[in-house]
Design an enzyme around this catalytic site. Structure first.
Site, short mmCIF file in Angstrom:
data_model
loop_
_atom_site.label_atom_id
_atom_site.label_comp_id
_atom_site.label_asym_id
_atom_site.label_seq_id
_atom_site.Cartn_x
_atom_site.Cartn_y
_atom_site.Cartn_z
N ASN A 70 30.61 44.97 50.15
CA ASN A 70 32.07 44.95 49.99
C ASN A 70 32.76 45.45 51.25
O ASN A 70 33.80 44.91 51.67
CB ASN A 70 32.48 45.83 48.82
N HIS A 457 42.91 27.41 42.94
CA HIS A 457 42.11 28.48 42.35
C HIS A 457 42.04 28.35 40.83
O HIS A 457 41.35 29.13 40.17
CB HIS A 457 42.73 29.83 42.75
#
Length: 707
Positions: A70, A457
């Site tokens: 991350n 999306h």
């Protein structure tokens, strides 16, 4: 409550409540938290999962590696954006933090995170793994037999593919690939040509495994591993015969990975993206990680080469690519050291055909507790059913060798009219999606790349079927991607329906994406970038108006992130009116809860558990006639204003109650994996109050829904 590390928010304190008669500016920067710093705080919560001794040891290893991965992406995208703003300017975010101060605060907090990651790895996790029979051995721990085997492995498997580069006027500093493992070597002496040695760079090719398992017959342990970086550093002298190696130091550079394609100026988006992808690994550097013991003169030379300031340097007490250790999780078959397996619910179709079941009533799927196989079964049935005429689907991320793609290709070969909207710009999946588009087109599928300037999306599938009463549409709408892999580890909601009002909306959305349709009026769906943002503001304002008239106002939302200024402004206004607001926000949150006179009626919590919280659910009280929506969109500026998103209502009363209970009430009751956001931007981990029973939302769903 146990407080996390103090934040580096700006300003550090929320404003004081206004005095009697004083006006309050809800747009003032002090009321907003910085998105980048808030995103960093999320990774501290992930790291806390790695440190939680209640979690099995190999899962703790995985959490540590997730926090590292991350952080890589954070630098590649978020820090790269701040550096771009620092260089070229641009509007400030709602928190008003200038890029110079943002970079300073990011470096301080990221350095804290890195220090905690490696301290935990060295002092706790690595020894604990060894106690469990899983050893990650550094060079200092190799015995004579292990060292001989590793030296032979180096000579046979590694050395033949290495190409060391000595630095001199004829050999300038090589191009270093993003996040690749490298060794900078300090040399003394002269080579065969009489050239004096100084520095050399050894790049580890991608073809080399980063984790090497030592055979039990050599090491004595069934699960003994070494890192490639340690092997390279230990035997690098064999690459420079006749010269003395004075030092060898691993390093890794992280680069800007955002792609910049002017879609208005390209004729073929796929070709333009291919050109951009070719250079992505060598774009501007944003971070340099280097071995802790590397001399300052060497680090200065590397910083100069990569055109980085001192604040971009991170000295590492361990492997610079610690996230690679996650491979150990897959290499070690020790079920007792991992989360216990679970069996998701199957067989969501009561009738012989999925179409018969969906025609009788909506079908709700709550992944990963409900198996994704039902989505695959529906598509498989559509691909082979002679009555199915057309299939339309959006694909954002699908994974390698996707069964979804196989079934779409099968449908096209069976004579169905198949249209797929492939989002080529899905971050880090661009190359895979270009290959996917080519594969679909070769099979006769009509491929659409979406809308210029707006990422698609939305997660939706539409099936058109001929039935005795005429053509009927069936739709699947979801909060997550059509990715069987992530459906096992992400929480998401999927809805299958044949309701004409819903399926007509989905049909219009596909028409809009594949053609040049005008602005459309939908029956019950909200969509970005047209009606979702306005629809949210309208419903938040409605709850505020109810509260001002003395009636209860209620808003609950479960999201991945929130930063859209108008939505936050509206939530503040609703809070001041007396609306009770609970936000379950997994990651970055730009809203400050609990500020007197502003947001004292807003509570924000983050749940970090076994599964990645990914579903988006919005609830509005609406004076006893509540509305509940599921969506592909977070309350971020990009999702609400610059993407194509869907937001669909749950209209069936039983399914409404199920989503509310499982996704909202259940998570608001969590007191074991929940973190409460404080007004100053820090997070406090919630614990059961005296006499209260521990409640884990995810564990409750496993117990309720799975075998």
């Amino acid at each position: 409550m146990t407080k996390a590390q103090p934040p580096t928010s700006f300003p550090p304190q929320a404003p004081e409540a206004p005095g009697p008669g004083e006006a309050l500016d809800l747009d003032q920067p002090a009321l907003y938290l910085n998105r980048e710093l808030s995103q960093l705080e999320f990774n501290f919560r992930v790291l806390a999962q790695a440190m939680d001794e209640r979690v099995p040891i190999l899962e703790r290893l995985r959490y540590l590696c997730i926090s590292c991965t991350n952080l890589d992406e954070f630098f590649e995208i978020r820090v790269a954006a701040v550096r771009h703003q620092l260089q070229f300017g641009g509007p400030l975010s709602p928190d008003g933090l200038p890029p110079t101060l943002a970079m300073k605060a990011i470096h301080q907090r990221a350095a804290d995170l890195v220090e905690q990651q490696y301290r935990y790895w060295n002092d706790v996790l690595r020894p604990s793994l060894a106690d469990s029979g899983i050893r990650i051995l550094g060079p200092a721990a190799w015995n004579a037999r292990q060292k001989r085997w590793l030296q032979k492995y180096f000579r046979d498997e590694i050395l033949p593919v290495l190409s060391p580069l000595g630095l001199d006027p004829a050999h300038p500093f090589p191009r270093i690939l993003n996040k690749s493992l490298n060794i900078v070597v300090v040399l003394k002496g002269k080579d065969a040509f009489g050239r004096a040695g100084h520095l050399a760079i050894v790049r580890a090719p991608r073809s080399l495994p980063r984790i090497i398992q030592v055979p039990a017959s050599v090491s004595g342990g069934e699960h003994d591993f070494v890192l490639l970086s340690g092997v390279l550093s230990s035997f690098v002298d064999e690459l420079f015969p006749g010269m003395q190696v004075k030092g060898a130091y691993q390093f890794r550079v992280t680069r800007n990975s955002e792609l910049f394609v002017d879609e208005e100026e390209v004729e073929n988006l796929a070709h333009a993206l291919k050109d951009e992808l070719a250079g992505r690994g060598f774009r501007h550097a944003v971070r340099l990680e280097i071995a802790e013991n590397c001399p300052k003169a060497i680090t200065a030379e590397l910083l100069k080469n990569f055109e980085l300031p001192e604040t971009a340097l991170y000295r590492i007490n361990g492997p610079v690519n610690l996230n690679r250790v996650t491979q150990v999780y897959d290499l070690v078959d020790r079920p007792e050291l991992k989360f216990p397996p679970f069996k998701p619910r199957q067989n969501h179709f009561d009738a012989e055909s999925p179409f018969d079941t969906i025609r009788e009533g909506d079908v709700l799927l709550h992944h990963p507790f409900d198996s994704f196989s039902s989505v695959l079964e529906l598509l498989q049935q559509a691909a082979t059913d002679t009555n199915v005429l057309a299939i339309k689907q959006t694909l954002y991320r699908t994974g390698a060798d996707s069964p979804m793609v196989e079934k779409l290709i099968q449908a096209a070969r069976n004579g169905k009219d198949v249209t797929v909207v492939v989002e080529l710009r899905a971050r880090f999946d661009e190359e895979a999606n270009i290959r996917l588009a080519d594969q679909l087109q070769e099979a006769g599928v009509q491929v659409v790349y979406g809308v210029v300037g707006y990422k698609t999306h939305a997660k939706m599938m539409l099936i058109v079927r001929r039935e005795p009463g005429g053509l009927r549409r069936y739709a699947h709408l979801g909060t997550g991607n059509y990715h069987p892999g992530t459906a096992k580890v992400y929480t998401d909601i999927g809805l299958m329906t044949a309701r004409p009002t819903v399926t007509a909306d989905v049909h219009q959305l596909f028409q809009q994406l594949s053609g040049l349709a005008p602005l459309i009026k939908l029956n019950c769906l909200l969509q970005s970038p047209f009606t979702l943002h306005a629809g949210l503001l309208k419903r938040i304002a409605r709850e505020a108006a109810l509260a001002r008239s003395g009636k209860p106002g209620r808003i609950i939302a479960k999201l991945n992130a929130i930063n859209e200024a108008e939505v936050i402004h509206a939530l503040y206004d609703a809070s001041r009116a007396g609306v009770q607001i609970d936000l379950i926000v997994r990651g970055a949150c730009g809203l400050r809860p609990g500020v007197p006179g502003v947001s004292e009626n807003i509570r924000v919590r983050s749940i970090i558990g076994r599964f990645l919280e990914h579903s988006r659910v919005y609830f509005f009280g609406n004076e006893g006639k509540p509305e509940l929506f599921c969506s592909s969109a977070d309350w971020l500026e990009r999702n609400l204003l610059r993407r194509v998103e869907t937001c669909f209502p749950i209209l069936d009363p039983e399914l409404f109650a199920r989503v509310y209970e499982e996704e909202l009430a259940n998570y608001l009751a969590d007191n074991t994996h929940a973190w409460a956001l404080q007004p100053d931007g820090s997070y406090a981990r919630l614990e059961p109050e005296d006499g209260a029973m521990p409640h884990s939302a995810q564990q409750a769903l496993l117990a309720k829904l799975c075998n």
